[in-house]
Motif scaffolding. Structure first.
Motif, mmCIF file in Angstrom:
data_model
loop_
_atom_site.group_PDB
_atom_site.id
_atom_site.type_symbol
_atom_site.label_atom_id
_atom_site.label_comp_id
_atom_site.label_asym_id
_atom_site.label_seq_id
_atom_site.Cartn_x
_atom_site.Cartn_y
_atom_site.Cartn_z
ATOM 1 N N ALA A 300 -48.121 53.948 16.894
ATOM 2 C CA ALA A 300 -49.078 53.059 16.229
ATOM 3 C C ALA A 300 -48.513 51.651 16.105
ATOM 4 N N ALA A 301 -47.218 51.551 15.757
ATOM 5 C CA ALA A 301 -46.598 50.232 15.598
ATOM 6 C C ALA A 301 -46.522 49.499 16.940
ATOM 7 N N ALA A 302 -46.287 50.239 18.021
ATOM 8 C CA ALA A 302 -46.213 49.600 19.341
ATOM 9 C C ALA A 302 -47.561 49.046 19.772
ATOM 10 N N ASN A 303 -48.621 49.706 19.346
ATOM 11 C CA ASN A 303 -49.987 49.265 19.648
ATOM 12 C C ASN A 303 -50.302 49.337 21.143
ATOM 13 N N ARG A 304 -49.574 50.170 21.856
ATOM 14 C CA ARG A 304 -49.769 50.323 23.294
ATOM 15 C C ARG A 304 -49.167 51.654 23.721
ATOM 16 N N PRO A 305 -49.490 52.142 24.910
ATOM 17 C CA PRO A 305 -48.906 53.411 25.361
ATOM 18 C C PRO A 305 -47.426 53.258 25.657
ATOM 19 N N LEU A 306 -46.690 54.343 25.455
ATOM 20 C CA LEU A 306 -45.244 54.321 25.680
ATOM 21 C C LEU A 306 -44.809 55.564 26.442
ATOM 22 N N PRO A 307 -43.800 55.434 27.312
ATOM 23 C CA PRO A 307 -43.202 56.631 27.923
ATOM 24 C C PRO A 307 -42.244 57.290 26.945
ATOM 25 N N VAL A 308 -41.875 58.528 27.229
ATOM 26 C CA VAL A 308 -41.018 59.292 26.322
ATOM 27 C C VAL A 308 -39.688 58.590 26.099
ATOM 28 N N LYS A 309 -39.142 58.004 27.147
ATOM 29 C CA LYS A 309 -37.843 57.337 27.020
ATOM 30 C C LYS A 309 -37.907 56.220 25.982
ATOM 31 N N ASP A 310 -38.944 55.415 26.031
ATOM 32 C CA ASP A 310 -39.085 54.315 25.068
ATOM 33 C C ASP A 310 -39.321 54.843 23.658
ATOM 34 N N LEU A 311 -40.106 55.911 23.539
ATOM 35 C CA LEU A 311 -40.331 56.508 22.229
ATOM 36 C C LEU A 311 -39.026 57.029 21.638
ATOM 37 N N ALA A 312 -38.197 57.641 22.475
ATOM 38 C CA ALA A 312 -36.921 58.178 22.003
ATOM 39 C C ALA A 312 -36.025 57.059 21.475
ATOM 40 N N GLU A 313 -36.025 55.925 22.154
ATOM 41 C CA GLU A 313 -35.221 54.790 21.705
ATOM 42 C C GLU A 313 -35.743 54.244 20.381
ATOM 43 N N ARG A 314 -37.052 54.215 20.227
ATOM 44 C CA ARG A 314 -37.644 53.650 19.008
ATOM 45 C C ARG A 314 -37.414 54.553 17.800
ATOM 46 N N VAL A 315 -37.461 55.869 17.986
ATOM 47 C CA VAL A 315 -37.270 56.774 16.844
ATOM 48 C C VAL A 315 -35.806 57.134 16.634
ATOM 49 N N GLY A 316 -34.955 56.811 17.602
ATOM 50 C CA GLY A 316 -33.534 57.097 17.467
ATOM 51 C C GLY A 316 -33.201 58.563 17.584
ATOM 52 N N ALA A 317 -33.844 59.256 18.521
ATOM 53 C CA ALA A 317 -33.604 60.687 18.708
ATOM 54 C C ALA A 317 -33.370 60.968 20.187
ATOM 55 N N GLU A 318 -32.862 62.162 20.476
ATOM 56 C CA GLU A 318 -32.608 62.537 21.854
ATOM 57 C C GLU A 318 -33.927 62.621 22.633
ATOM 58 N N GLN A 319 -33.871 62.228 23.893
ATOM 59 C CA GLN A 319 -35.082 62.187 24.709
ATOM 60 C C GLN A 319 -35.698 63.573 24.854
ATOM 61 N N ARG A 320 -34.856 64.601 24.952
ATOM 62 C CA ARG A 320 -35.380 65.964 25.104
ATOM 63 C C ARG A 320 -36.167 66.379 23.863
ATOM 64 N N SER A 321 -35.652 66.044 22.673
ATOM 65 C CA SER A 321 -36.336 66.401 21.433
ATOM 66 C C SER A 321 -37.659 65.664 21.308
ATOM 67 N N VAL A 322 -37.664 64.390 21.709
ATOM 68 C CA VAL A 322 -38.897 63.602 21.634
ATOM 69 C C VAL A 322 -39.907 64.117 22.646
ATOM 70 N N ALA A 323 -39.444 64.499 23.822
ATOM 71 C CA ALA A 323 -40.353 65.051 24.841
ATOM 72 C C ALA A 323 -41.043 66.310 24.315
ATOM 73 N N LYS A 324 -40.272 67.157 23.598
ATOM 74 C CA LYS A 324 -40.858 68.371 23.013
ATOM 75 C C LYS A 324 -41.872 67.998 21.924
ATOM 76 N N ALA A 325 -41.533 66.996 21.118
ATOM 77 C CA ALA A 325 -42.447 66.568 20.060
ATOM 78 C C ALA A 325 -43.743 66.020 20.646
ATOM 79 N N VAL A 326 -43.630 65.232 21.705
ATOM 80 C CA VAL A 326 -44.813 64.663 22.357
ATOM 81 C C VAL A 326 -45.667 65.770 22.963
ATOM 82 N N SER A 327 -45.018 66.760 23.574
ATOM 83 C CA SER A 327 -45.751 67.881 24.152
ATOM 84 C C SER A 327 -46.518 68.645 23.081
#
Length: 525
Positions: A300-327
């Motif tokens: 919501a803060a980005a106000n645009r679509p994001l790939p998993v890698k960018d989301l992981a950097e923004r939330v400060g979590a491992e990319q694998r964990s964020v990928a599971k959360a997004v799924s």
């Protein structure tokens, strides 16, 4: 000014409370679905295989409205045919008490033979329901939130219900669900492929205008009804559709507060009305895990679509964990992979994710005025879908970013398009159906911006002249040269504008350029 539309007895969040006649008068775009349901009820008891039907669509799309109307129409249909053998069981909209297969059977029985004593034993309840079908005839069951009911039933209860429905062909289920979850979509689940699914889509801008007009007439607001037929109103309706997703519930909430003046200040109207949705969305967010909530907040803060890698950097979590959360969020109907006309121009190794429901973004941004782009987005959308130019200088920044992104896409790089606010990009894609449509969109954008170049200081006009020059160098057409003439004239470079005008070979564009140059001269005098 017409009166606000507050006299309509419109239950925005519980349509089942509304009188049948009001539901009928404000029903829009759902008549084909209702006719289909009526036909299936008429066939019940005369066909060996009833068409169990599931209405599927996001919250607020009008499932309860359709179910309520189908219930009323079927009740009248049965009464008109003098056929008391067909009975109707309408289960509660919020089926929290249906926590097992036995409770589901009991809920149906309570509505077709309420005087009977209930036994909690499933086998006994099944026997009672079979006896009711033999004694009273076919039963139509209206069941909302079927996905929630199935979760409560569990796989064992689902299997028992599937077996019962396969052996009893005189019972018809007409249900609804927000999405096809695992109990409905996985091939190993008991109800995979069982229902005939009808998807309810949010309203188109044309559907929304019809609904708002119906509401205006319901309130005897002829001024608003007349205004809704105007081009200006339609541009505002387009803007609201792209900002909010355009579900019927959004239009119902807005319609209850709308008058003619409301179209002149969409920002205030939206902020006032959409705040009523906040409790629901916050309640849904509370059901997510902490990481899932973080993903939603960052998106919501980005106000645009994001790939998993960018989301992981923004939330400060491992990319694998964020990928599971997004799924998981995608499965629960929060997020989705972005489909765009610019896909071929993007890095194919990355998938972008965005909200399924664009209203989620606005609701989460309502409390953060520093990042809220609503005013600029509203003006951009009204300009994009309307016929007039911009009305505020603050929106030129976004419009310039859009032109620069389209210019990059024309050169084969669509990454800047994905960096635009989602609502702006989606509005662009509605008109730019393919890469070939980029040039006409840019011409249209620069022409609309030029109409209000007087709102800009000279330093900003210089940037727009550079954009017009860039486009003209690429297209070398009478239309692009006319655009350049307009911007040179707006800057006061009359000699250059005259020289560019002299190179236009098309009579129509030459005449328009001459008028633009004359108007600019008069404005300077």
């Amino acid at each position: 000014m017409g009166p606000p539309m507050s006299t309509v007895p419109l239950a925005c969040f519980t349509p089942s409370l509304m009188p049948e006649e009001v539901l009928e008068r404000v029903c829009v775009a759902r008549e084909p679905v209702l006719k289909t349901l009526e036909k299936r009820v008429k066939k019940l008891g005369h066909t060996p295989s009833p068409n169990h039907t599931l209405l599927v669509g996001p919250h607020g799309v009008g499932k309860t409205h359709v179910i309520s109307l189908a219930y009323h129409r079927c009740t009248r249909l049965i009464a008109s045919q003098n056929d008391p053998s067909v009975r109707i069981a309408r289960l509660p909209e919020a089926p929290w008490t249906i926590t097992s297969y036995g409770r589901l059977l009991a809920a149906i029985l309570d509505r077709v033979s309420p005087a009977a004593t209930r036994n909690t034993d499933e086998s006994t309840l099944e026997a009672q329901l079979r006896d009711a079908l033999r004694t009273y005839g076919p039963i139509v069951v209206f069941a909302e939130n079927v996905d929630h009911i199935f979760v409560a039933l569990g796989e064992d209860g689902q299997q028992k219900l599937r077996s019962f429905l396969q052996t009893e062909t005189r019972i018809l289920i007409i249900g609804s669900a927000a999405r096809l979850d695992r109990s409905l979509s996985e091939s190993a689940s008991p109800f995979f492929g069982f229902f005939d699914t009808i998807r309810l889509a949010p309203f188109s801008p044309e559907d929304a205008r019809e609904m708002l007009t119906s509401l205006a007439r319901e309130s005897d607001n002829s001024e608003l009804a007349d205004h809704l037929s105007s081009t200006e109103a339609m541009a505002s309706i387009h803007a609201i559709t792209h900002l909010t997703g355009g579900t019927p519930r959004v239009w119902a909430v807005l319609g209850n507060a709308l008058n003619t003046a409301g179209f002149t200040d969409l920002k205030t109207l939206l902020l006032t009305c959409l705040d009523s949705f906040t409790p629901y969305y916050y309640e849904q967010l509370a059901q997510l895990s902490p990481l899932q909530r973080l993903v939603i907040s960052e998106l919501a803060a980005a106000n645009r679509p994001l790939p998993v890698k960018d989301l992981a950097e923004r939330v400060g979590a491992e990319q694998r964990s964020v990928a599971k959360a997004v799924s998981d969020l995608s499965e629960r109907g929060w997020t989705k992979p972005v489909s765009t006309v610019f896909t071929d121009l993007l890095d194919q190794r990355r998938s972008y994710y965005d909200f399924v429901d664009p209203l989620t973004r606005i609701i989460l941004q309502l409390k953060d005025s520093d990042t809220l782009l609503l005013p600029r987005i509203v003006i951009f959308l009204e300009t994009w879908f309307g016929t007039e130019g911009l009305t505020a200088s603050s929106s030129f920044e976004l419009l310039g970013a859009v032109e620069d992104a389209l210019a990059s896409a024309a050169q084969g790089d669509a990454e800047p398009m994905m960096a635009l606010p989602s609502t702006a990009r989606e509005a662009i894609e509605l008109k730019v159906c393919d890469v070939e449509g980029i040039s006409s969109a840019r011409l249209n954008l620069l022409a609309k911006a030029a109409k209000r170049a007087d709102l800009l200081p000279s330093k900003d006009i210089i940037e727009w002249v550079a954009r017009a020059e860039r486009l003209d160098q690429e297209l070398q057409s009478p239309q692009s040269r006319l655009t350049l003439v307009r911007w040179l004239a707006a800057l006061g470079n009359f000699d250059e504008a005259e020289a560019a005008l002299g190179t236009i070979t098309s009579t129509q564009e030459a005449q328009e350029g001459a008028r633009a140059l004359s108007d600019a001269h008069q404005a300077r005098d």
